[in-house]
Design a protein around this motif. Structure first.
Motif, PDB file in Angstrom:
ATOM      1  N   THR A  22     -14.005  14.791   9.888  1.00  0.00           N
ATOM      2  CA  THR A  22     -15.547  14.584   9.386  1.00  0.00           C
ATOM      3  C   THR A  22     -16.019  13.751  10.492  1.00  0.00           C
ATOM      4  O   THR A  22     -17.179  13.922  10.817  1.00  0.00           O
ATOM      5  CB  THR A  22     -15.397  13.690   8.233  1.00  0.00           C
ATOM      6  N   LEU A  26     -19.995  13.973  11.825  1.00  0.00           N
ATOM      7  CA  LEU A  26     -20.947  12.605  11.959  1.00  0.00           C
ATOM      8  C   LEU A  26     -21.657  12.382  13.343  1.00  0.00           C
ATOM      9  O   LEU A  26     -22.745  12.169  13.452  1.00  0.00           O
ATOM     10  CB  LEU A  26     -20.264  11.464  11.268  1.00  0.00           C
ATOM     11  N   ILE A  31     -23.902   9.497  14.532  1.00  0.00           N
ATOM     12  CA  ILE A  31     -23.310   8.660  13.586  1.00  0.00           C
ATOM     13  C   ILE A  31     -22.028   8.267  14.060  1.00  0.00           C
ATOM     14  O   ILE A  31     -20.824   9.149  14.106  1.00  0.00           O
ATOM     15  CB  ILE A  31     -23.395   8.701  12.291  1.00  0.00           C
ATOM     16  N   GLU A  32     -21.624   7.092  14.451  1.00  0.00           N
ATOM     17  CA  GLU A  32     -20.073   6.719  14.545  1.00  0.00           C
ATOM     18  C   GLU A  32     -19.689   5.537  13.388  1.00  0.00           C
ATOM     19  O   GLU A  32     -20.485   4.690  13.080  1.00  0.00           O
ATOM     20  CB  GLU A  32     -19.839   5.921  15.910  1.00  0.00           C
ATOM     21  N   THR A  47     -21.574   2.041   9.681  1.00  0.00           N
ATOM     22  CA  THR A  47     -21.458   2.844  10.642  1.00  0.00           C
ATOM     23  C   THR A  47     -22.825   2.756  11.638  1.00  0.00           C
ATOM     24  O   THR A  47     -23.648   1.564  11.587  1.00  0.00           O
ATOM     25  CB  THR A  47     -22.189   4.551  10.233  1.00  0.00           C
ATOM     26  N   VAL A  54     -19.503   4.268   4.623  1.00  0.00           N
ATOM     27  CA  VAL A  54     -18.553   5.003   4.045  1.00  0.00           C
ATOM     28  C   VAL A  54     -17.754   4.275   3.286  1.00  0.00           C
ATOM     29  O   VAL A  54     -17.201   2.917   3.547  1.00  0.00           O
ATOM     30  CB  VAL A  54     -17.814   5.433   5.385  1.00  0.00           C
ATOM     31  N   LEU A 217     -28.612  15.407   6.881  1.00  0.00           N
ATOM     32  CA  LEU A 217     -27.045  15.207   7.308  1.00  0.00           C
ATOM     33  C   LEU A 217     -26.646  16.915   6.966  1.00  0.00           C
ATOM     34  O   LEU A 217     -26.028  17.448   7.909  1.00  0.00           O
ATOM     35  CB  LEU A 217     -26.318  14.352   6.162  1.00  0.00           C
TER      36      LEU A 217
END
Length: 229
Positions: A22, A26, A31-32, A47, A54, A217
């Protein structure tokens, strides 16, 4: 992430392959994840997007967290969705769950496997009762019922390969990826029931209340999946 403020979106993931696969999706959305779940004991991870966090849950619990609002969205295997739907009386589309996208990640298959010296074809053809060990009881029941084969299902949660080796069961129904574990335990795959990949699931109420960030998203994930295939 400000610990006193809950981000607007919560994404439920399970550790392991689904989590790892996933991450690129992201990343495509910019997004990290801020911590490695294998090195941290935290179950809630921030994140680089302050509006997304998450939560790490068991794979089988992802649909439940999303259905009942513990998470706004999640990633879970089709196998888990089918079993969850059977438990809650909603088929693969359990009440409160919207499935907008097949992410085409964590691919594997659900198969029947037996000891290499077991005559599966003969046992099935003669209509004998089979003892089948599995944690996928709904999938197994439907598959054998469609074949007209009577089965006694034994629910197990792990080390499925032991069941035929110890005489607990004639066959198992389990996830198969490379088949290496089966081979190492002198088992053979005799029937492929279905191909599995992971789905994005969304809480239906959250989709109405938080439509813009969730749709964003979904759109990014959809473009990324399409670009790969």
């Amino acid at each position: 992430m400000n610990q006193g403020v809950r981000p607007s979106l919560t994404l439920a993931l399970s550790k392991g392959r689904i989590f790892d696969e996933t991450l690129p999706l992201l990343a495509a959305a910019g997004i990290e994840v801020l911590e490695d779940p294998e090195k941290s004991r935290k179950l809630i991870i921030g994140t680089t997007n302050p509006d997304l966090r998450v939560v790490l849950v068991r794979a089988t619990d992802v649909p439940t967290y999303v259905q009942y609002g513990g998470a706004d969205l999640g990633v879970t295997g089709l196998d888990t969705l089918i079993e969850h739907g059977a438990t809650w009386g909603g088929g693969a589309s359990a009440a409160g769950l919207y499935q907008p996208l097949d992410l085409q990640i964590a691919k594997c298959r659900v198969s029947v496997a037996v000891r290499s010296d077991f005559d599966y074809a003969s046992a099935v053809r003669q209509g004998a009762r089979l003892k089948v060990a599995t944690k996928y009881t709904s999938i197994a029941r439907d598959f054998f019922a469609a074949k007209g084969v009577h089965v006694d299902l034994i629910k197990l949660y792990g080390s499925m390969e032991l069941a035929p080796l110890t005489g607990l069961a004639d066959a198992i129904v389990d996830l198969v990826s490379t088949g290496g574990t089966l081979k190492a335990n002198n088992l053979v795959e005799v029937e492929r029931i279905m191909d599995i990949s992971s789905r994005l699931v969304v809480n239906q109420a959250a989709l109405k209340l938080k439509q813009e960030p969730i749709r964003h998203l979904i759109d990014v994930f959809a473009r990324t999946v399409a670009a790969r295939n």
